[in-house]
Enzyme design. Structure first.
Site: not given
Ligand code: EPU
Length: 416
Positions: A116, A304, A124-125, A326, A396, A92, A22-23, A121-122
């Protein structure tokens, strides 16, 4: 709303074919926005998030043909550079259209995702990286408005490791003017899979699989063919299910080197794991042993897989500590597992799990995708009947999970 009804206590044995990740599929579908040519994708999992993403891409004018696990995309007639709130709030990962739209068309309007179930999960980056590449970004009435005549290469050091953040910036950088360096990049295999697709579309990317991606921007990308990598989380979920129920199952179309950390922990728990190039066999004869772990970015133990492994720990011999580093709120399954007879206490971001001899079936409620998977595992191992509500969370991210589990002897059915 659909529910899952499980009669627990059946050992699992046989063969399961693992779906595409999926990811990996979600960012790869968004890469279709980067070119006017055709992308031919195979091993695309059939699940709700993929359907949602395809609906969003169609709304933007992308031509989409889907036939089973094959998807053909053509971005020659994109005319709407927007991801509305209605789509982003349900998934998201829709934020992944931001980088490609901005890079190819010079503008994008994407809803802010909001919080969520598993944390705030902001994004900002994502925004900080695009601004470093010269984008003019304003936030107004819940939307990100981004503009850039042409993005410029830049050195971006993200404050933390972010998977979709890395993917968004990587896609944006492929069409930027000059060199972009992404430091502190996520090393998840799904990022690598996206990078490999982009390279076959003509992108110039070095450092794939490392935390430093160096991208030389090109003026356009062309069509390509790509098979999505195996879903390591689906793989790990089935491994945990067999470890919890006992049995002997071989998983096909998957690779053990995508989930070394989780496999090491399963071995500590007593599972016998063997593997070849594209299969993993799991055998479990005894009660699992309690195993402590903490979640970290790849190649560490994946967040995950935390909920699913916790279900195993609940019926293990001994006490374990599971620390989530995380996401700040990823223990929603704990109360539901306790309803099934588990003995889990939460202290801060650590769960302390005292193993009980077995789960006892009960009605429970799924709260998020991986929490749902942990309840399925608990239900399969439980004495008696478990009814899981709100399984739209499960749909999902898992491709026909109950069908695959039934085929190896689980008593599990979808009820309306
Ligand atoms: N974060 C920030 N700012 C940002 C981006 C991230 O503060 O701009 C924080 C997040 O809040 C979190 C941490 O950084 O605390 C890591 O978040 P990340 O951005 O890596 O997560 P994501 O990209 O939103 C993806 C997967 C998630 C998986 C995470 C961590 C996808 C579509 N989603 O999410 O998958 O848990 O990486 O490996 O790739 C799932 O499949 O169940 C799922 C939630």
């Amino acid at each position: 709303m659909d529910k899952l009804l499980i009669q627990g206590g059946h050992r699992l044995s046989g063969d399961i074919v693992v779906s595409g990740a999926k990811n990996a599929a979600l960012p790869i579908l968004c890469a279709g926005l980067l070119t006017a040519d055709t992308l031919q994708l195979s091993n695309v999992p059939q699940l709700q998030d993929v359907s949602t993403m395809l609906t969003l891409l169609r709304q933007m004018g992308l031509r989409v043909e889907q036939d089973g696990h094959s998807v053909v995309l053509n971005g020659g007639a994109i005319d709407k550079l927007e991801a509305p709130y209605e789509m982003v709030k349900t998934m998201r990962a829709a934020i992944l259209v931001l980088g490609p739209l901005l890079a190819r068309f010079g503008e994008a309007k994407v809803s802010l995702p909001g919080g969520c179930a598993i944390g705030s999960r902001p994004v900002d980056q994502h925004i900080k990286g695009l601004q470093a590449m010269g984008a003019d970004i304003t936030i107004d009435a819940g939307y990100i408005y981004a503009k850039a005549k042409r993005l410029k290469g830049a050195r971006v050091v993200t404050d933390m490791i972010t998977v979709t953040g890395t993917e968004n910036l990587l896609m944006a950088a492929t069409l930027a003017d000059g060199e972009t360096i992404l430091e502190n990049a996520a090393r998840e295999p799904e990022v690598g899979d996206l990078a490999r697709l982009l390279i076959s579309m003509g992108a110039r990317i070095e450092g794939v699989g490392t935390d430093r991606l160096v991208i030389q921007g090109v003026t356009s990308l062309h069509g390509a063919q790509h098979a999505v990598i195996a879903d390591r989380i689906e793989t790990g979920t089935f491994l945990c299910a067999v470890a919890a129920t006992g049995g002997d199952v071989t998983l096909h179309n998957t690779r053990s080197n995508l989930l070394d950390a989780a496999m090491d922990k399963l071995r500590e728990a007593g599972a016998i794991l063997t593997s070849g190039d594209d299969w993993i066999r799991v055998q479990m004869a005894a009660r699992p042993k309690a195993v402590s772990f903490r979640t970290t970015e790849y190649p560490g133990f994946p967040t995950d897989m935390q909920a699913q492994f916790m279900a195993l720990n609940c019926i293990a011999d001994g006490t374990s500590h599971v620390t989530e580093t995380i996401f700040e709120n990823r223990f929603m399954h704990v109360q539901e597992l306790n309803r099934l007879g588990a003995a889990i206490d939460i202290e801060g971001n650590t769960s302390i799990i005292k193993g009980v001899p077995h789960f006892v079936g009960a009605p429970v409620m799924a709260t998020d995708l991986r929490a749902s998977a942990s309840l399925v595992i608990a239900g399969l191992a439980a004495h008696g009947e478990t009814l899981i509500e709100r399984i739209y969370h499960l749909d999902r991210g898992y491709d026909r999970m109950e069908v695959k589990l039934s085929s190896v002897g689980a008593q599990i059915e979808r009820v309306k």
